[in-house]
Design an enzyme around this catalytic site. Sequence first.
Site, PDB file in Angstrom:
ATOM      1  CG  ASP A  95      -2.175  -0.799   0.963  1.00 42.73           C
ATOM      2  OD1 ASP A  95      -2.602  -1.023  -0.214  1.00 42.73           O
ATOM      3  OD2 ASP A  95      -2.979  -0.948   1.913  1.00 42.73           O
TER       4      ASP A  95
ATOM      5  CG  ASP B  13       2.375  -6.752  10.999  1.00 37.55           C
ATOM      6  OD1 ASP B  13       1.196  -7.056  10.125  1.00 37.55           O
ATOM      7  OD2 ASP B  13       2.031  -6.287  12.124  1.00 37.55           O
TER       8      ASP B  13
ATOM      9  CG  ASP C 191       8.002  -5.315  12.394  1.00 35.03           C
ATOM     10  OD1 ASP C 191       6.835  -5.347  11.764  1.00 35.03           O
ATOM     11  OD2 ASP C 191       8.269  -5.134  13.584  1.00 35.03           O
TER      12      ASP C 191
ATOM     13  CG  ASP D 262      -5.341  -7.356  15.432  1.00 34.75           C
ATOM     14  OD1 ASP D 262      -6.325  -6.798  15.819  1.00 34.75           O
ATOM     15  OD2 ASP D 262      -3.964  -7.259  15.552  1.00 34.75           O
TER      16      ASP D 262
END
Length: 534
Positions: A137, A196, A198, A290
């Site tokens: 994105d 994610d 990281d 989530d």
Amino acid sequence: MDRLSTTSAMLPDTFRGVRDDISGQVGFIWQQAKAPVIVPLLKLAVGVCLVMSIMLFMERVYMGVVIVLVKLFGRRPEKRYKCEPMRDDVELGHSGFPMVLVQIPMYNEKEVYQLSIGAACGLSWPSDRIIIQVLDDSTDPAIKALVELECQRWASKGINIKYEIRDKRNGYKAGALREGMKHSYVKMCDYVAIFDADFQPEPDFLWRSIPFLVHNPEIALVQARWKFVNADECLMTRMQEMSLGYHFTVEQEVGSSTYAFFGFNGTAGVWRISALNEAGGWKDRTTVEDMDLAVRASLKGWKFVYIGDLQVKNELPSTLKAFRYQQHRWSCGPANLFRKMAMEIITNKKVSLWKKFYVVYSFFFVRKIVGHLVTFVFYCVVLPATVLVPEVEVPKWGAVYIPSIITLLNAVGTPRSFHLLMFWILFENVMSLHRTKATVIGLLEAGNVNEWVVTEKLGDALKPKSGAKAPRKPRFRFGERIHLLELGVGAYLFYCGCYDLSFGKNRFFIYLFLQSIAFFVVGVGYVGTFVPNF
């Protein structure tokens, strides 16, 4: 003129004697209002805060007892659920393995995109039974080009990787994940692993998590633990490690071992796609998409498993600005979700009464609301106020014993940082101001309730160290970090402490003094940024 004379004549003699003295007037008003108004209100506030403290205390003790029993009786996930290692079938070959989709949502992740994509592509699983999906994105064209080039590089090595973008960033992360599930190739997949930008899973991640889903059709989610690679970077990251250590060591373990319910952490987890779809898929109505998905799936009767010894490396926010934005999202989102789903949970007929009680009272009300409110209102407002109003007494068990036990129970998650408990107490109390504000915003659904700011990632701690270490540039800018709320509360606490000392009461002086210093320090954004390697 006559009217002024009449008004003056109506004023009490005591008031007329001090009307030219502003401080005297304030003192007079204070004395006049203290007995009939301030003392009763403060006593009521103390009573409410003590009740909330008891609720939080009982919750902590309950979870402490459960986690001890879990450890004593060895209720590991492998013993509670069938989990046989997956092996090649001579006749079926790789077709006997389930098809796995790996999603990596990212947004302008220049520092970490190579690490996350590389770790996902390095997962050990039959190459024809896995699809890596990068959901980019990014709004920066240069970063977008870099991410696409990285995907093409791995594709040239034979990795089945898809680079997906969308025109509008609607719904933030939830929107990206929802759009990712709409592609035609996803229909052939059985499970979806989410990481994610990281996060760096170990190569054996799927081998250790997928068997739980394959052999137990009632399980919808397998959640792994986070491993913080930059926890030793500074004092602030050590404080975060202590809070999150308790969350993973105790809260997640208790939820998994007893009610088979806990909040999905949004990453480092594997979902059964059929369960995800049955629950309604990803929704962007709150900033905790989530947790929203986890609650809806649980109400459908699905179970979750938490594997504490399956760890995935990731990075903690190492700047105060990034941490505060993250905490706003993590505090506002659950409160807003509780507002939206409380009645739906209570009226649900597919789950047991005890599970509904656990989700509504324990998971949401005590942990996500009461925990934030009592930390700020009681310890940062009500207790200091009792210094100014000696007529209001706070029982020692409420002011000392209960907070001490709660703090000690919290330390079990990160025993190596036990010597930093005092710093943790002060830091958590300071951050409780922001969490309380975010919680109220979420409950009232006001202001920036759906504000989503992506947590800044630096990537330095995740990258392999080689050669000489470059000098670290200071990230502190006074103009960007100063925050009047902390400074104001710090001044208030410091005044209460000085008042307490000057009148010889000394009940909370040390506490107030340390609190005020903590608020001043965090108010200028200094804490943690320049205090490395504790």
